[in-house]
Scaffold this motif. Structure first.
Motif, PDB file in Angstrom:
ATOM      1  N   ALA A   1      15.986   1.004 -17.370  1.00 57.38           N
ATOM      2  CA  ALA A   1      16.878   2.143 -17.172  1.00 57.38           C
ATOM      3  C   ALA A   1      16.101   3.449 -17.248  1.00 57.38           C
ATOM      4  N   ALA A   2      15.094   3.497 -18.133  1.00 54.75           N
ATOM      5  CA  ALA A   2      14.265   4.698 -18.249  1.00 54.75           C
ATOM      6  C   ALA A   2      13.213   4.745 -17.142  1.00 54.75           C
ATOM      7  N   ALA A   3      12.520   3.650 -16.928  1.00 54.89           N
ATOM      8  CA  ALA A   3      11.427   3.630 -15.950  1.00 54.89           C
ATOM      9  C   ALA A   3      11.920   3.862 -14.529  1.00 54.89           C
ATOM     10  N   LYS A   4      13.201   3.540 -14.269  1.00 56.22           N
ATOM     11  CA  LYS A   4      13.741   3.687 -12.923  1.00 56.22           C
ATOM     12  C   LYS A   4      14.753   4.827 -12.816  1.00 56.22           C
ATOM     13  N   GLY A   5      15.007   5.538 -13.916  1.00 56.07           N
ATOM     14  CA  GLY A   5      15.982   6.617 -13.916  1.00 56.07           C
ATOM     15  C   GLY A   5      15.557   7.773 -13.017  1.00 56.07           C
ATOM     16  N   GLY A   6      16.533   8.402 -12.355  1.00 57.01           N
ATOM     17  CA  GLY A   6      16.236   9.440 -11.375  1.00 57.01           C
ATOM     18  C   GLY A   6      15.490  10.635 -11.926  1.00 57.01           C
TER      19      GLY A   6
ATOM     20  N   TYR B   1      32.170   9.534 -22.824  1.00 58.11           N
ATOM     21  CA  TYR B   1      33.196   9.527 -21.775  1.00 58.11           C
ATOM     22  C   TYR B   1      32.670   8.889 -20.494  1.00 58.11           C
ATOM     23  N   TYR B   2      31.401   9.096 -20.177  1.00 60.87           N
ATOM     24  CA  TYR B   2      30.864   8.552 -18.935  1.00 60.87           C
ATOM     25  C   TYR B   2      30.937   7.036 -18.907  1.00 60.87           C
ATOM     26  N   ARG B   3      30.968   6.415 -20.066  1.00 62.95           N
ATOM     27  CA  ARG B   3      31.106   4.954 -20.130  1.00 62.95           C
ATOM     28  C   ARG B   3      32.560   4.525 -20.186  1.00 62.95           C
ATOM     29  N   SER B   4      33.362   5.197 -20.994  1.00 65.38           N
ATOM     30  CA  SER B   4      34.740   4.742 -21.206  1.00 65.38           C
ATOM     31  C   SER B   4      35.731   5.351 -20.227  1.00 65.38           C
ATOM     32  N   LYS B   5      35.461   6.591 -19.743  1.00 63.83           N
ATOM     33  CA  LYS B   5      36.365   7.373 -18.907  1.00 63.83           C
ATOM     34  C   LYS B   5      37.679   7.686 -19.621  1.00 63.83           C
TER      35      LYS B   5
ATOM     36  N   PHE C   1      23.404  16.626 -11.044  1.00 61.76           N
ATOM     37  CA  PHE C   1      23.027  15.295 -10.576  1.00 61.76           C
ATOM     38  C   PHE C   1      23.569  14.211 -11.505  1.00 61.76           C
ATOM     39  N   GLU C   2      23.426  14.428 -12.812  1.00 58.21           N
ATOM     40  CA  GLU C   2      23.895  13.432 -13.771  1.00 58.21           C
ATOM     41  C   GLU C   2      25.417  13.322 -13.755  1.00 58.21           C
ATOM     42  N   GLN C   3      26.113  14.441 -13.591  1.00 62.79           N
ATOM     43  CA  GLN C   3      27.574  14.380 -13.489  1.00 62.79           C
ATOM     44  C   GLN C   3      27.984  13.482 -12.320  1.00 62.79           C
ATOM     45  N   TYR C   4      27.319  13.676 -11.201  1.00 61.00           N
ATOM     46  CA  TYR C   4      27.635  12.882 -10.011  1.00 61.00           C
ATOM     47  C   TYR C   4      27.254  11.417 -10.210  1.00 61.00           C
ATOM     48  N   ALA C   5      26.052  11.185 -10.747  1.00 60.41           N
ATOM     49  CA  ALA C   5      25.548   9.819 -10.907  1.00 60.41           C
ATOM     50  C   ALA C   5      26.388   8.995 -11.868  1.00 60.41           C
ATOM     51  N   LYS C   6      27.011   9.656 -12.830  1.00 63.99           N
ATOM     52  CA  LYS C   6      27.762   8.930 -13.843  1.00 63.99           C
ATOM     53  C   LYS C   6      29.246   8.804 -13.507  1.00 63.99           C
ATOM     54  N   GLY C   7      29.599   9.072 -12.262  1.00 62.61           N
ATOM     55  CA  GLY C   7      30.970   8.828 -11.835  1.00 62.61           C
ATOM     56  C   GLY C   7      31.971   9.846 -12.320  1.00 62.61           C
ATOM     57  N   GLN C   8      31.520  11.094 -12.467  1.00 63.28           N
ATOM     58  CA  GLN C   8      32.417  12.150 -12.914  1.00 63.28           C
ATOM     59  C   GLN C   8      33.520  12.384 -11.874  1.00 63.28           C
ATOM     60  N   THR C   9      34.692  12.800 -12.333  1.00 65.00           N
ATOM     61  CA  THR C   9      35.775  13.155 -11.420  1.00 65.00           C
ATOM     62  C   THR C   9      35.427  14.460 -10.700  1.00 65.00           C
ATOM     63  N   GLU C  10      36.129  14.739  -9.586  1.00 64.91           N
ATOM     64  CA  GLU C  10      35.875  15.984  -8.854  1.00 64.91           C
ATOM     65  C   GLU C  10      36.147  17.195  -9.741  1.00 64.91           C
ATOM     66  N   GLU C  11      37.255  17.144 -10.475  1.00 66.97           N
ATOM     67  CA  GLU C  11      37.587  18.258 -11.360  1.00 66.97           C
ATOM     68  C   GLU C  11      36.529  18.406 -12.449  1.00 66.97           C
ATOM     69  N   GLY C  12      36.137  17.280 -13.037  1.00 65.99           N
ATOM     70  CA  GLY C  12      35.128  17.324 -14.085  1.00 65.99           C
ATOM     71  C   GLY C  12      33.798  17.826 -13.573  1.00 65.99           C
ATOM     72  N   TYR C  13      33.434  17.399 -12.370  1.00 63.28           N
ATOM     73  CA  TYR C  13      32.163  17.828 -11.787  1.00 63.28           C
ATOM     74  C   TYR C  13      32.106  19.345 -11.657  1.00 63.28           C
ATOM     75  N   ARG C  14      33.229  19.961 -11.316  1.00 65.14           N
ATOM     76  CA  ARG C  14      33.247  21.401 -11.064  1.00 65.14           C
ATOM     77  C   ARG C  14      33.479  22.231 -12.326  1.00 65.14           C
ATOM     78  N   THR C  15      33.960  21.600 -13.382  1.00 65.29           N
ATOM     79  CA  THR C  15      34.310  22.383 -14.574  1.00 65.29           C
ATOM     80  C   THR C  15      33.462  22.058 -15.804  1.00 65.29           C
ATOM     81  N   ALA C  16      32.692  20.977 -15.778  1.00 66.71           N
ATOM     82  CA  ALA C  16      31.932  20.565 -16.964  1.00 66.71           C
ATOM     83  C   ALA C  16      30.930  21.635 -17.375  1.00 66.71           C
ATOM     84  N   LYS C  17      30.954  21.997 -18.632  1.00 69.48           N
ATOM     85  CA  LYS C  17      30.023  22.980 -19.187  1.00 69.48           C
ATOM     86  C   LYS C  17      29.114  22.352 -20.241  1.00 69.48           C
ATOM     87  N   SER C  18      29.302  21.065 -20.472  1.00 68.76           N
ATOM     88  CA  SER C  18      28.478  20.384 -21.466  1.00 68.76           C
ATOM     89  C   SER C  18      28.427  18.906 -21.131  1.00 68.76           C
TER      90      SER C  18
END
Length: 401
Positions: free
Chosen positions: A138-143, A286-290, A264-281
């Protein structure tokens, strides 16, 4: 529209499955309640690390894993090794707020030490992998980490005679296989443990192993400061996930590369459209459980070896153990009164402590007792490339045809 018909046995099986899942979840909640009533596990000496039956230890395997750990050819452009973000001289981590990234990038989380990582049930800050064997790829191949590709890494290894020899001796394969790279690295990381700290000696009966200041700090740790509620047991971690109020790293507001990585990480981890545009941290678990109640939660890190692994927290915003104690004493707020983006999820365990300056000093002294001397190592000489076949061998093969 045709009505779907289901066999009675399938319906019964489905109902049984639902009931089983529900009962399991209920049992888990009941067990958690019992655990809370019983109180946190007491601090204890650290035993030997668990070894998985499908990847048994051997000196040869661990030695191979060590060479691979320091070899940047296990990665994308052969510039970034595991040790690039887990430097022995920097606590087997990276002593900046955010870890080093793949060339042209910056990482988005603090690099955790791999010392005693063998004891964790799950790896990384949000528990995204179940073992060291899964953590390594996961580390050696992470983006924004190693950025490696399996076939390229395998091809490089095949062109290194020393690796062909070692992989055959350890794993019995004609050519190095990438899955065995991760197994060897995991075996090496299971040798990086520290079990002889002042605290271990004290818990084993050596009353002189801790100073008077540290003994007072231990009482605070287990009492007024409440640290043991999450940092408990032999690992000094409940291995659970908590939102403790850590505010966002301001670097995301100023560093262009960090902003790109964050998105990039927001997108890669399956963030919602709203979350992608509003996340400040960083939303953490959450990225695992949603689940919205898991926003801002991160795994409780072990306190072992932490004297050598500053800075602290998932985004590295606290640079000393004194800073950490001050943060908790304020009740999970920074000096500007900021807390996490998800204050509604903040753990009820985090509240102002009212520690005196002397108590803070005692607590810091005790936290230092979780660490012994730095673990050092002699970095290996990396084996060199060589042609798969000599000219004479190729000519002989041609003649044989």
């Amino acid at each position: 529209m045709r009505k779907m018909k289901f066999a009675p046995t399938l319906v019964a099986a489905a109902v049984s499955t639902v009931l089983l899942v529900g009962n399991t979840a209920l049992a888990g909640k009941q067990d958690a309640t019992k655990s809370e009533q019983a109180g946190p596990a007491p601090l204890a000496p650290l035993g030997p690390p668990p070894i998985p039956p499908d990847n048994l230890q051997s000196d040869a395997k661990a030695e191979l894993g060590k060479i691979l750990f320091f070899d940047p050819r296990i990665g994308g452009d052969a510039s970034t090794a595991c040790s690039s973000c887990h430097e022995p001289e920097q606590g087997w981590a990276w002593s900046e707020d955010l870890s080093r990234g793949y060339p042209g990038t910056v990482h988005w989380r603090n690099s955790q030490t791999i010392v005693n990582s063998a004891y964790y049930g799950r790896g990384f800050w949000a528990g995204s992998v179940p073992s060291l064997e899964k953590q390594a790829p996961a580390a050696a191949k992470g983006g924004v980490a190693g950025n490696g590709e399996d076939d390229i890494m395998e091809a490089r290894l095949a062109l290194i005679p020393e690796y062909r020899k070692r992989f055959k001796e350890v794993f019995g394969t004609q050519w190095p296989l990438i899955q065995d790279v991760w197994r060897a690295m995991a075996a090496y990381e299971r040798t990086l443990v520290q079990r002889d700290t002042p605290l271990d000696k004290y818990l084993q009966g050596d009353q002189a192993a801790l100073s008077e200041e540290q003994v007072r700090g231990k009482a605070l740790f287990e009492g007024k400061a409440g640290c043991i509620q999450c940092h408990n047991g032999a690992l000094a971690s409940d291995q659970d996930y908590h939102n403790i109020g850590v505010p966002a790293n301001k670097r995301w507001e100023e560093d262009g590369l960090a902003q790109i990585t964050f998105r990039f990480e927001q997108y890669a981890k399956g963030q919602t459209e709203e979350g992608y545009r509003t996340a400040k941290s960083d939303w953490g678990f959450y990225y695992r459980s949603k689940n919205k109640w898991d926003k801002g939660k991160f795994r409780t890190p072990s306190l072992r070896y932490t004297a050598h692994t500053a800075p602290y927290m998932h985004n590295g915003i606290l640079y000393t153990l004194e800073d950490v104690v001050e943060f908790y004493d304020r009740g999970g707020f920074d000096e500007e009164g900021r807390t996490t983006q998800f204050a509604e999820n903040k753990s009820k365990l985090i509240k102002p402590l009212g520690l005196t300056d002397e108590e803070k000093a005692d607590l810091v002294a005790f936290l230092e007792s979780f660490s012994g001397d730095p673990i050092t190592t002699e970095k290996p000489v990396l084996p060199e490339y060589a042609p798969l076949f000599t000219r004479a061998e190729l000519e002989a093969a041609q003649e044989a045809k």
